[in-house]
Scaffold this active site. Structure first.
Site, PDB file in Angstrom:
ATOM      1  CG  ASP A 118      34.893   7.518  30.108  1.00 17.50           C
ATOM      2  OD1 ASP A 118      34.618   6.324  30.131  1.00 17.50           O
ATOM      3  OD2 ASP A 118      33.872   8.231  29.889  1.00 17.50           O
ATOM      4  CB  THR A 155      31.084   5.131  28.651  1.00 17.64           C
ATOM      5  OG1 THR A 155      32.253   4.908  29.396  1.00 17.64           O
ATOM      6  CG2 THR A 155      31.058   6.680  28.268  1.00 17.64           C
TER       7      THR A 155
END
Ligand code: AMP
Ligand code: MG
Length: 329
Positions: A48, A129
């Protein structure tokens, strides 16, 4: 057809998303899912942070005046507790942006704190995610928003396979610019293929997509809508805007996202790129009440409740089903 008014922006964005998606895939393979928990207890990984730094860096080199509105910020990496994580992020970036020292990595991540204005970019560096951590679908999603409308949308999909051929390689980028259609191209470069939604006319035969994470949705309402449509096959569960790409490619017919609570509002980066790609592939996207999605309300989509998307042909039936189920006491 005239040249797109956004050709320069598109070229930069395509390179940035391609680099970001390849970087995310490399991190998944070589670093894994190392990360930490955010205040809301959702995971954030090396990928990320690294993808956000890389895409912010690439966009900022060419469009330094454009705000970037992105999911992550560097606060957790700035303190002593974040030092190891920051080292991993910088190491992951070494082949992609060796010029970024740790302090510039932090600054690039924090470019994502931009304020949405008349023209800005919005980025989800790793959408899904939880899928990334699980080893399932995740994407890099980038969009250019001008006056509340998405003009360019790109979704880098490292794990998505587009055909049923055994052994077909994963990895594509789906993209659209307004009024110019939607396409996909292999992640590592190659031919462009046009994306078209399906021609399914019968809701009972519809292939439905929903979030993998049951806590992201109101499952009872979702099931009510699917039953009202008399859909015969079970829904496919998938993380991220990979769902939007699958719908745009005609490999599913309906996408239904009923938020877990009535007050929940999506972030703009969770819908911007995917909604334009579906529309440019011939589909329709609205919220649960049939209102078009409004990307001019800041980081949160305050004017829309949930989102539904279809091949267009099934949209009226889907909206009817939503209305019926949402009106039940
Ligand atoms: P999906 O895999 O379709 O559920 O979408 C993943 C996105 O859902 C993430 O990028 C998050 O921004 C968003 N998300 C996180 N928590 C929630 C929640 N409680 N309800 C709905 N969406 C969420
Ligand atoms: Mg996200």
């Amino acid at each position: 057809m005239n040249a797109s008014p956004w050709q320069g922006e598109f070229d930069v964005a395509l390179h940035a998303v391609r680099a970001g998606a390849v970087l995310a895939r490399d991190i998944r393979q070589h670093v894994g899912d190392r990360g930490l928990l955010k205040a809301d207890q959702s995971p954030v990984t090396v990928a990320d942070f690294a993808v956000q730094a890389l895409v912010a860096h690439r966009l900022g080199e060419v469009f330094p005046e454009d705000p970037l509105v992105a999911e992550e910020d560097a606060a957790a990496l700035r303190g002593p507790d974040g030092r190891t994580m920051l080292q991993l992020v910088q190491a992951a970036l070494r082949h992609f942006a060796p010029e970024l020292d740790p302090s510039r990595v932090l600054d690039m991540i924090d470019r994502g704190r931009g304020v949405p204005g008349e023209r800005f970019w919005t980025l989800d560096p790793v959408d899904g995610t939880q899928g990334f951590v699980r080893g399932d679908q995740y994407v890099v999603a980038l969009a250019l928003i001008v006056r509340g409308r998405v003009e360019i949308g790109l979704i880098g999909c490292p794990e998505l396979v587009f055909t049923d051929e055994p052994g077909a390689p994963a990895g594509s980028i789906a993209f659209a610019t307004r009024d110019r259609g939607a396409f996909r191209t292999p992640l590592t470069g190659g031919e462009m293929t046009r994306l078209h939604v399906s021609s399914c006319l019968d809701p009972r035969l519809a292939r439905v997509l929903r979030s993998f994470e049951a806590q992201h949705i109101d499952l009872d309402t979702f099931n009510g809508i699917v039953s009202a449509l008399r859909v015969e096959s079970p829904a496919a569960l998938m993380d991220s805007q990979a769902k939007h790409v699958v719908l745009a490619a005609g490999r599913a017919d309906l996408l239904i996202r009923v938020p877990a609570t009535k007050s929940f509002r999506d972030k703009i980066w969770d819908q911007a790129a995917g909604s334009l790609i579906i529309e440019e592939a011939g589909g329709r996207v609205t919220d649960l009440h049939g209102t078009r999605l409004d990307f001019g309300t800041g980081r949160l989509m305050t004017r829309n409740e949930g989102m539904i998307a279809s091949n267009g042909l099934l949209h009226a039936a889907l909206l009817d089903a939503c209305r019926g189920v949402l009106m039940e006491p």
